[in-house]
Design a protein around this motif. Structure first.
Motif, PDB file in Angstrom:
ATOM      1  N   LYS A 235       0.830  -1.202   0.000  1.00 36.13           N
ATOM      2  CA  LYS A 235       0.000   0.000   0.000  1.00 36.13           C
ATOM      3  C   LYS A 235       0.867   1.255   0.000  1.00 36.13           C
ATOM      4  CE  LYS A 235      -3.742  -2.185   2.553  1.00 36.13           C
ATOM      5  NZ  LYS A 235      -4.460  -2.229   3.828  1.00 36.13           N
ATOM      6  N   GLU A 236       1.918   1.257   0.808  1.00 37.90           N
ATOM      7  CA  GLU A 236       2.821   2.401   0.881  1.00 37.90           C
ATOM      8  C   GLU A 236       3.529   2.620  -0.456  1.00 37.90           C
ATOM      9  OE1 GLU A 236       4.806   5.662   2.632  1.00 37.90           O
ATOM     10  OE2 GLU A 236       3.020   4.531   3.203  1.00 37.90           O
ATOM     11  N   ARG A 237       3.982   1.539  -1.083  1.00 34.76           N
ATOM     12  CA  ARG A 237       4.638   1.642  -2.378  1.00 34.76           C
ATOM     13  C   ARG A 237       3.692   2.236  -3.422  1.00 34.76           C
ATOM     14  NH1 ARG A 237       5.099  -3.702  -4.571  1.00 34.76           N
ATOM     15  NH2 ARG A 237       3.075  -3.138  -5.384  1.00 34.76           N
ATOM     16  N   ASP A 238       2.452   1.766  -3.446  1.00 36.17           N
ATOM     17  CA  ASP A 238       1.475   2.294  -4.400  1.00 36.17           C
ATOM     18  C   ASP A 238       1.178   3.766  -4.137  1.00 36.17           C
ATOM     19  OD1 ASP A 238       1.377  -0.152  -5.612  1.00 36.17           O
ATOM     20  OD2 ASP A 238      -0.542  -0.744  -4.704  1.00 36.17           O
ATOM     21  N   ARG A 239       1.107   4.147  -2.859  1.00 35.27           N
ATOM     22  CA  ARG A 239       0.856   5.535  -2.514  1.00 35.27           C
ATOM     23  C   ARG A 239       2.004   6.420  -2.985  1.00 35.27           C
ATOM     24  NH1 ARG A 239       2.127   9.229   0.989  1.00 35.27           N
ATOM     25  NH2 ARG A 239       3.535   7.895   2.175  1.00 35.27           N
ATOM     26  N   LEU A 240       3.239   5.969  -2.760  1.00 34.09           N
ATOM     27  CA  LEU A 240       4.406   6.735  -3.181  1.00 34.09           C
ATOM     28  C   LEU A 240       4.495   6.824  -4.704  1.00 34.09           C
ATOM     29  CD1 LEU A 240       7.078   5.498  -0.618  1.00 34.09           C
ATOM     30  CD2 LEU A 240       5.928   7.721  -0.690  1.00 34.09           C
ATOM     31  N   ASP A 241       4.172   5.731  -5.395  1.00 37.09           N
ATOM     32  CA  ASP A 241       4.157   5.754  -6.861  1.00 37.09           C
ATOM     33  C   ASP A 241       3.151   6.776  -7.380  1.00 37.09           C
ATOM     34  OD1 ASP A 241       6.117   3.871  -7.170  1.00 37.09           O
ATOM     35  OD2 ASP A 241       4.736   2.204  -7.552  1.00 37.09           O
ATOM     36  N   SER A 242       1.969   6.772  -6.796  1.00 40.78           N
ATOM     37  CA  SER A 242       0.934   7.708  -7.199  1.00 40.78           C
ATOM     38  C   SER A 242       1.375   9.143  -6.936  1.00 40.78           C
ATOM     39  CB  SER A 242      -0.357   7.411  -6.442  1.00 40.78           C
ATOM     40  OG  SER A 242      -1.330   8.367  -6.738  1.00 40.78           O
ATOM     41  N   GLN A 243       1.967   9.367  -5.782  1.00 43.90           N
ATOM     42  CA  GLN A 243       2.440  10.703  -5.428  1.00 43.90           C
ATOM     43  C   GLN A 243       3.538  11.160  -6.392  1.00 43.90           C
ATOM     44  OE1 GLN A 243       4.239  10.880  -1.570  1.00 43.90           O
ATOM     45  NE2 GLN A 243       3.723  13.031  -1.284  1.00 43.90           N
ATOM     46  N   ARG A 244       4.462  10.275  -6.732  1.00 38.44           N
ATOM     47  CA  ARG A 244       5.551  10.599  -7.645  1.00 38.44           C
ATOM     48  C   ARG A 244       5.013  10.919  -9.040  1.00 38.44           C
ATOM     49  NH1 ARG A 244       7.864   6.346  -9.602  1.00 38.44           N
ATOM     50  NH2 ARG A 244       8.084   5.314  -7.602  1.00 38.44           N
ATOM     51  N   ARG A 245       4.047  10.129  -9.509  1.00 37.54           N
ATOM     52  CA  ARG A 245       3.452  10.394 -10.816  1.00 37.54           C
ATOM     53  C   ARG A 245       2.754  11.749 -10.841  1.00 37.54           C
ATOM     54  NH1 ARG A 245      -0.241   6.289 -10.934  1.00 37.54           N
ATOM     55  NH2 ARG A 245       0.884   4.772  -9.728  1.00 37.54           N
ATOM     56  N   THR A 246       2.056  12.096  -9.765  1.00 38.74           N
ATOM     57  CA  THR A 246       1.367  13.378  -9.690  1.00 38.74           C
ATOM     58  C   THR A 246       2.366  14.528  -9.714  1.00 38.74           C
ATOM     59  OG1 THR A 246      -0.426  12.387  -8.425  1.00 38.74           O
ATOM     60  CG2 THR A 246      -0.242  14.769  -8.338  1.00 38.74           C
ATOM     61  N   GLN A 247       3.439  14.400  -8.962  1.00 40.98           N
ATOM     62  CA  GLN A 247       4.459  15.448  -8.931  1.00 40.98           C
ATOM     63  C   GLN A 247       5.129  15.601 -10.298  1.00 40.98           C
ATOM     64  OE1 GLN A 247       7.050  14.304  -5.747  1.00 40.98           O
ATOM     65  NE2 GLN A 247       5.756  15.236  -4.153  1.00 40.98           N
ATOM     66  N   THR A 248       5.408  14.501 -10.954  1.00 41.66           N
ATOM     67  CA  THR A 248       6.030  14.548 -12.278  1.00 41.66           C
ATOM     68  C   THR A 248       5.111  15.227 -13.280  1.00 41.66           C
ATOM     69  OG1 THR A 248       7.234  12.520 -11.822  1.00 41.66           O
ATOM     70  CG2 THR A 248       7.045  13.159 -14.124  1.00 41.66           C
ATOM     71  N   LEU A 249       3.842  14.870 -13.242  1.00 45.06           N
ATOM     72  CA  LEU A 249       2.874  15.471 -14.157  1.00 45.06           C
ATOM     73  C   LEU A 249       2.735  16.960 -13.885  1.00 45.06           C
ATOM     74  CD1 LEU A 249       0.808  14.936 -16.397  1.00 45.06           C
ATOM     75  CD2 LEU A 249      -0.878  14.543 -14.615  1.00 45.06           C
ATOM     76  N   ASP A 250       2.644  17.339 -12.612  1.00 43.04           N
ATOM     77  CA  ASP A 250       2.523  18.751 -12.264  1.00 43.04           C
ATOM     78  C   ASP A 250       3.790  19.513 -12.646  1.00 43.04           C
ATOM     79  OD1 ASP A 250      -0.002  18.372 -11.302  1.00 43.04           O
ATOM     80  OD2 ASP A 250       0.576  18.307  -9.194  1.00 43.04           O
ATOM     81  N   GLY A 251       4.943  18.868 -12.568  1.00 42.31           N
ATOM     82  CA  GLY A 251       6.196  19.526 -12.916  1.00 42.31           C
ATOM     83  C   GLY A 251       6.344  19.789 -14.395  1.00 42.31           C
ATOM     84  N   HIS A 252       5.574  19.091 -15.215  1.00 37.00           N
ATOM     85  CA  HIS A 252       5.670  19.267 -16.665  1.00 37.00           C
ATOM     86  C   HIS A 252       4.601  20.211 -17.214  1.00 37.00           C
ATOM     87  CE1 HIS A 252       8.201  15.673 -16.327  1.00 37.00           C
ATOM     88  NE2 HIS A 252       8.769  16.135 -17.432  1.00 37.00           N
ATOM     89  N   ARG A 253       3.893  20.887 -16.341  1.00 28.94           N
ATOM     90  CA  ARG A 253       2.885  21.841 -16.799  1.00 28.94           C
ATOM     91  C   ARG A 253       3.566  23.032 -17.463  1.00 28.94           C
ATOM     92  NH1 ARG A 253      -2.354  21.239 -14.992  1.00 28.94           N
ATOM     93  NH2 ARG A 253      -2.613  19.746 -13.288  1.00 28.94           N
ATOM     94  N   LEU A 254       2.913  23.596 -18.459  1.00 22.97           N
ATOM     95  CA  LEU A 254       3.470  24.724 -19.180  1.00 22.97           C
ATOM     96  C   LEU A 254       3.134  26.059 -18.514  1.00 22.97           C
ATOM     97  CD1 LEU A 254       2.807  23.620 -22.854  1.00 22.97           C
ATOM     98  CD2 LEU A 254       4.943  23.505 -21.552  1.00 22.97           C
ATOM     99  N   ASP A 255       2.013  26.116 -17.806  1.00 22.09           N
ATOM    100  CA  ASP A 255       1.644  27.350 -17.132  1.00 22.09           C
ATOM    101  C   ASP A 255       1.344  27.056 -15.664  1.00 22.09           C
ATOM    102  OD1 ASP A 255      -0.620  25.885 -17.506  1.00 22.09           O
ATOM    103  OD2 ASP A 255      -1.805  27.469 -18.410  1.00 22.09           O
ATOM    104  N   ASP A 256       1.252  28.102 -14.876  1.00 22.18           N
ATOM    105  CA  ASP A 256       1.061  27.933 -13.441  1.00 22.18           C
ATOM    106  C   ASP A 256      -0.411  27.848 -13.045  1.00 22.18           C
ATOM    107  OD1 ASP A 256       3.739  27.895 -12.932  1.00 22.18           O
ATOM    108  OD2 ASP A 256       3.884  30.063 -12.650  1.00 22.18           O
ATOM    109  N   GLU A 257      -1.315  28.019 -13.978  1.00 23.58           N
ATOM    110  CA  GLU A 257      -2.753  27.963 -13.665  1.00 23.58           C
ATOM    111  C   GLU A 257      -3.160  26.511 -13.466  1.00 23.58           C
ATOM    112  OE1 GLU A 257      -5.175  30.051 -16.438  1.00 23.58           O
ATOM    113  OE2 GLU A 257      -3.667  31.578 -16.723  1.00 23.58           O
ATOM    114  N   THR A 258      -3.933  26.272 -12.394  1.00 23.83           N
ATOM    115  CA  THR A 258      -4.412  24.919 -12.114  1.00 23.83           C
ATOM    116  C   THR A 258      -5.899  24.870 -12.104  1.00 23.83           C
ATOM    117  OG1 THR A 258      -4.189  25.324  -9.742  1.00 23.83           O
ATOM    118  CG2 THR A 258      -2.401  24.169 -10.843  1.00 23.83           C
TER     119      THR A 258
END
Length: 60
Positions: A37-60
């Motif tokens: 469960k912890e591994r899956d949570r960390l994977d999900s968190q990492r994917r979210t951070q990576t996706l957010d880091g590749h945004r072109l603008d700061d608007e969410t």
């Protein structure tokens, strides 16, 4: 003329198969160790951070 079919037996067999399928899904969802469960949570968190880091603008 076709074979005689016991509808109650048919319904019971069908319901049993549905319950079995649901039980399999629940075992997959809830039957995991704390580490998994912890591994899956960390994977999900990492994917979210990576996706957010590749945004072109700061608007969410």
């Amino acid at each position: 003329m076709g074979d005689v079919v016991n509808l109650n037996r048919f319904r019971k067999t069908r319901d049993k198969a549905e319950r079995s399928k649901e039980a399999e899904a629940n075992r997959a969802r809830f039957g995991r160790t704390k580490a998994e469960k912890e591994r899956d949570r960390l994977d999900s968190q990492r994917r979210t951070q990576t996706l957010d880091g590749h945004r072109l603008d700061d608007e969410t």
